[in-house]
Design a protein around this motif. Sequence first.
Motif, PDB file in Angstrom:
ATOM      1  N   MET A 140       0.795  -1.219   0.000  1.00 22.12           N
ATOM      2  CA  MET A 140       0.000   0.000   0.000  1.00 22.12           C
ATOM      3  C   MET A 140       0.833   1.277   0.000  1.00 22.12           C
ATOM      4  SD  MET A 140      -3.226  -0.982   0.078  1.00 22.12           S
ATOM      5  CE  MET A 140      -4.349   0.089   0.952  1.00 22.12           C
ATOM      6  N   CYS A 141       2.105   1.167   0.383  1.00 21.49           N
ATOM      7  CA  CYS A 141       2.930   2.374   0.514  1.00 21.49           C
ATOM      8  C   CYS A 141       4.020   2.457  -0.543  1.00 21.49           C
ATOM      9  CB  CYS A 141       3.545   2.455   1.904  1.00 21.49           C
ATOM     10  SG  CYS A 141       2.359   2.934   3.166  1.00 21.49           S
ATOM     11  N   ASP A 142       3.805   1.918  -1.720  1.00 20.32           N
ATOM     12  CA  ASP A 142       4.773   2.122  -2.796  1.00 20.32           C
ATOM     13  C   ASP A 142       4.864   3.624  -3.083  1.00 20.32           C
ATOM     14  OD1 ASP A 142       4.067  -0.914  -4.644  1.00 20.32           O
ATOM     15  OD2 ASP A 142       5.517  -0.492  -3.083  1.00 20.32           O
ATOM     16  N   PRO A 143       5.994   4.187  -3.471  1.00 18.94           N
ATOM     17  CA  PRO A 143       7.222   3.461  -3.767  1.00 18.94           C
ATOM     18  C   PRO A 143       8.055   3.170  -2.520  1.00 18.94           C
ATOM     19  CG  PRO A 143       7.536   5.772  -4.203  1.00 18.94           C
ATOM     20  CD  PRO A 143       6.122   5.622  -3.720  1.00 18.94           C
ATOM     21  N   SER A 144       8.392   1.902  -2.318  1.00 16.64           N
ATOM     22  CA  SER A 144       9.340   1.497  -1.282  1.00 16.64           C
ATOM     23  C   SER A 144       9.903   0.162  -1.718  1.00 16.64           C
ATOM     24  CB  SER A 144       8.647   1.376   0.080  1.00 16.64           C
ATOM     25  OG  SER A 144       7.531   0.525   0.017  1.00 16.64           O
ATOM     26  N   ASP A 145      11.210   0.048  -1.733  1.00 20.26           N
ATOM     27  CA  ASP A 145      11.826  -1.140  -2.289  1.00 20.26           C
ATOM     28  C   ASP A 145      13.160  -1.396  -1.601  1.00 20.26           C
ATOM     29  OD1 ASP A 145      12.094  -3.358  -3.855  1.00 20.26           O
ATOM     30  OD2 ASP A 145      11.846  -2.292  -5.755  1.00 20.26           O
ATOM     31  N   ASP A 175      16.237   1.002  -0.350  1.00 23.27           N
ATOM     32  CA  ASP A 175      15.770   2.263   0.203  1.00 23.27           C
ATOM     33  C   ASP A 175      16.143   2.321   1.688  1.00 23.27           C
ATOM     34  OD1 ASP A 175      14.736   3.130  -2.162  1.00 23.27           O
ATOM     35  OD2 ASP A 175      12.653   2.654  -1.703  1.00 23.27           O
ATOM     36  N   SER A 176      15.873   3.436   2.320  1.00 19.42           N
ATOM     37  CA  SER A 176      16.233   3.580   3.732  1.00 19.42           C
ATOM     38  C   SER A 176      15.108   4.266   4.491  1.00 19.42           C
ATOM     39  CB  SER A 176      17.519   4.385   3.878  1.00 19.42           C
ATOM     40  OG  SER A 176      17.383   5.662   3.280  1.00 19.42           O
ATOM     41  N   VAL A 177      15.070   4.013   5.796  1.00 17.11           N
ATOM     42  CA  VAL A 177      14.041   4.611   6.645  1.00 17.11           C
ATOM     43  C   VAL A 177      14.700   5.238   7.865  1.00 17.11           C
ATOM     44  CG1 VAL A 177      13.620   2.384   7.776  1.00 17.11           C
ATOM     45  CG2 VAL A 177      11.911   4.201   7.951  1.00 17.11           C
ATOM     46  N   LEU A 178      14.250   6.428   8.229  1.00 19.04           N
ATOM     47  CA  LEU A 178      14.722   7.092   9.437  1.00 19.04           C
ATOM     48  C   LEU A 178      13.886   6.548  10.603  1.00 19.04           C
ATOM     49  CD1 LEU A 178      16.713   9.305  10.387  1.00 19.04           C
ATOM     50  CD2 LEU A 178      14.816  10.925  10.214  1.00 19.04           C
ATOM     51  N   ALA A 179      14.476   5.640  11.370  1.00 14.99           N
ATOM     52  CA  ALA A 179      13.733   4.931  12.419  1.00 14.99           C
ATOM     53  C   ALA A 179      13.762   5.726  13.717  1.00 14.99           C
ATOM     54  CB  ALA A 179      14.310   3.539  12.616  1.00 14.99           C
ATOM     55  N   ILE A 180      12.895   6.735  13.790  1.00 13.39           N
ATOM     56  CA  ILE A 180      12.821   7.564  14.995  1.00 13.39           C
ATOM     57  C   ILE A 180      11.628   7.185  15.878  1.00 13.39           C
ATOM     58  CG2 ILE A 180      14.056   9.562  14.100  1.00 13.39           C
ATOM     59  CD1 ILE A 180      11.405  10.799  13.362  1.00 13.39           C
ATOM     60  N   SER A 192      14.973   7.528   2.399  1.00  7.46           N
ATOM     61  CA  SER A 192      13.935   7.439   1.370  1.00  7.46           C
ATOM     62  C   SER A 192      12.554   7.561   1.993  1.00  7.46           C
ATOM     63  CB  SER A 192      14.015   6.089   0.635  1.00  7.46           C
ATOM     64  OG  SER A 192      15.325   5.755   0.291  1.00  7.46           O
ATOM     65  N   PHE A 193      12.419   7.049   3.221  1.00  9.13           N
ATOM     66  CA  PHE A 193      11.111   6.896   3.862  1.00  9.13           C
ATOM     67  C   PHE A 193      11.171   7.483   5.269  1.00  9.13           C
ATOM     68  CE2 PHE A 193       8.264   4.526   6.639  1.00  9.13           C
ATOM     69  CZ  PHE A 193       7.082   4.471   5.922  1.00  9.13           C
ATOM     70  N   ARG A 236      11.194   9.770  -0.836  1.00  8.93           N
ATOM     71  CA  ARG A 236      10.257   9.093  -1.740  1.00  8.93           C
ATOM     72  C   ARG A 236       8.892   8.849  -1.115  1.00  8.93           C
ATOM     73  NH1 ARG A 236      12.712   3.831  -4.022  1.00  8.93           N
ATOM     74  NH2 ARG A 236      10.867   4.023  -5.330  1.00  8.93           N
ATOM     75  N   CYS A 237       8.846   8.738   0.207  1.00  9.59           N
ATOM     76  CA  CYS A 237       7.562   8.450   0.855  1.00  9.59           C
ATOM     77  C   CYS A 237       7.569   8.992   2.279  1.00  9.59           C
ATOM     78  CB  CYS A 237       7.309   6.939   0.870  1.00  9.59           C
ATOM     79  SG  CYS A 237       5.699   6.471   1.551  1.00  9.59           S
ATOM     80  N   LEU A 238       6.550   9.774   2.624  1.00 13.16           N
ATOM     81  CA  LEU A 238       6.384  10.296   3.978  1.00 13.16           C
ATOM     82  C   LEU A 238       5.011   9.881   4.488  1.00 13.16           C
ATOM     83  CD1 LEU A 238       8.449  12.358   2.528  1.00 13.16           C
ATOM     84  CD2 LEU A 238       7.853  13.899   4.389  1.00 13.16           C
ATOM     85  N   VAL A 239       4.989   9.348   5.701  1.00 11.92           N
ATOM     86  CA  VAL A 239       3.731   8.907   6.304  1.00 11.92           C
ATOM     87  C   VAL A 239       3.522   9.654   7.604  1.00 11.92           C
ATOM     88  CG1 VAL A 239       2.475   6.959   7.293  1.00 11.92           C
ATOM     89  CG2 VAL A 239       3.869   6.622   5.253  1.00 11.92           C
ATOM     90  N   SER A 240       2.308  10.118   7.816  1.00  8.08           N
ATOM     91  CA  SER A 240       1.950  10.816   9.049  1.00  8.08           C
ATOM     92  C   SER A 240       0.975   9.962   9.844  1.00  8.08           C
ATOM     93  CB  SER A 240       1.309  12.170   8.727  1.00  8.08           C
ATOM     94  OG  SER A 240       0.875  12.812   9.908  1.00  8.08           O
TER      95      SER A 240
END
Length: 580
Positions: free
Chosen positions: A252-257, A260-265, A309-310, A336-340
């Motif tokens: 559901m949250c493409d683009p993510s592959d 890629d990287s995520v800031l795990a805060i 990326s995320f 590439r992708c931001l989620v709130s």
Amino acid sequence: MKKWKLKNKEQENIKIKTPWTDFYGDVPEHLEYSEGTIYDYFEENSLKRLNLLAYEYYGTKVTFREFMKKVIEAAKAFKAIGVKENDCVTVCMANTPQGIISFYALNMIGAISNMIHPLSGEKEIEFYIKKGKSNVIIVIDVAYEKVMNILPDTNLEHIIVAPVADDMSLITKTLYQMTLGRKNKIKNKTSEVIMWKEFIKNGSAYNGKYRVAKDKNDPAVILYSGGTTGTPKGILLSNLNFNSVALGSHKMCDPSDEGDSVLAILPIFHSFGLAICVHTALCIGMKLYLIPSFKPQNFSSLVKKYRPSFIAAVPTLYETFLRSKDIQKDDLSYLRCLVSGGDTLSPHLKHKIDDFLKERGSKAEIKSGYGLTECCGSTAVVPSNQYRDNSVGIPFPDAYYKIVKIGTHEEAPYNEDGEICISGPSVMLGYLDNEDETAQTLRLHEDNRLWLHTGDVGSMDEDGFVYFRQRIKRIIISSGYNIYPSYVETVINNHPAVSTCTVVGIPHKYKVQVAKAFIVLRETYTLTEELKKEIYEHCEKNIARYSIPYEFEYRESLPKTLLGKIAYNKLIEEEQEKQK
């Protein structure tokens, strides 16, 4: 097409007029989920990308191959100290390598991870340990003293201390130990205490079986949330809960592959942090930038430093991002992708963020979502290029939403508010040792489907888009954290000088809301600065830092209803008037 919502039995064959594919193209309505454990699913995906980076932690980079080896080492170490299948081990950790290694290692050996907040007060930590019936805890060094203070009141046999600096690069570790690390010296070690590195070393001699085959529906994780009374509840989640959210989020949250990287805060003791920012990201093949200690004012500098990326964050952090001076002229095309999540994202802020990103080269648009710990963090998200004001999106594959008239099982018409109910593979097993709360929350409806009653008010339109309105329960949300006023009140009322106390949410410029306590002292006590300090320290010791009231107001009396109850709504109205 997906039957998002059935208006009544006579219309049970009528489906939503807008096809699923109009929103999600080739994303299927139903997915095939792993039949095994959280670790099984992680391993299945990791074997495809052994040489990619799994995480980076203050200069230390670890591949999936190396990470899997660390998990096996920890699994053996847990077995070596006697942890058995179905044992509950408390994990009192921030976002550090030892925290996520322990999470997967415990799952590998068939144990249950009891995930708790290291900033919790001593009595809260004691409660969580007892709730999970744990005799083993892994604790970050900054929370070590609190665990030692409550040790005599628990059944802990093993305390594994994991210093935050252990896995830092040499230069970073040296600087840390010369500054902040000075405060975290491990003192008063008893026979129960063992340091992480020694713990892992001792496990290397273990030659017995350490991997246990478990079913997808077996319990795997306990996370905590407040109840209707404010008392923390243990939410028991299964392997399937985590794996379904991981697969559904990816689709559901493409683009993510991979790569890629995520800031795990978002913290690993929080469902969104653990299920989305860690488990989902790793199963996709993304690299985690692990951030154990996070301050909102550092958000933009972290984004600038790591170029993820995320990002998943609460709305207040994105507001900070927009105001940051050091990122105004930067190229943000890497985003590439931001989620709130965690709080309502206003249409105004949503459009400001999207414009900000576009002007700086990013094709990302911020997505709203909806979920709660009882459904493992997330079950709905706004599709790309399908934004609708105030909507939290459409459900994941296999997640069903229904809006019912409050207090009933009767479905409300489209666009009419009611209680949001959810059914699907991410819905919890239940509340730990709390049959009454479980029965109130998980209900079998007349359609023979088990529904999670969320306690949230919302609606759904004819296309299946969900709209969140407010919480039925009395709750304060501050920077994405849930604060339960009745729980804070109970703690303050336990102070011998306090006659009564009421806690309400008041507006705050950056945190949206903060807690304010109105206190009436007992007649035999006089208000002094020393007493104020004593009551504040009482809060520090017994409740999490983020739950401590931002303001304390001492009064001779508090407003009452005709029934003699404290009229906290009157206090809220007074605070609102002050803001005008």
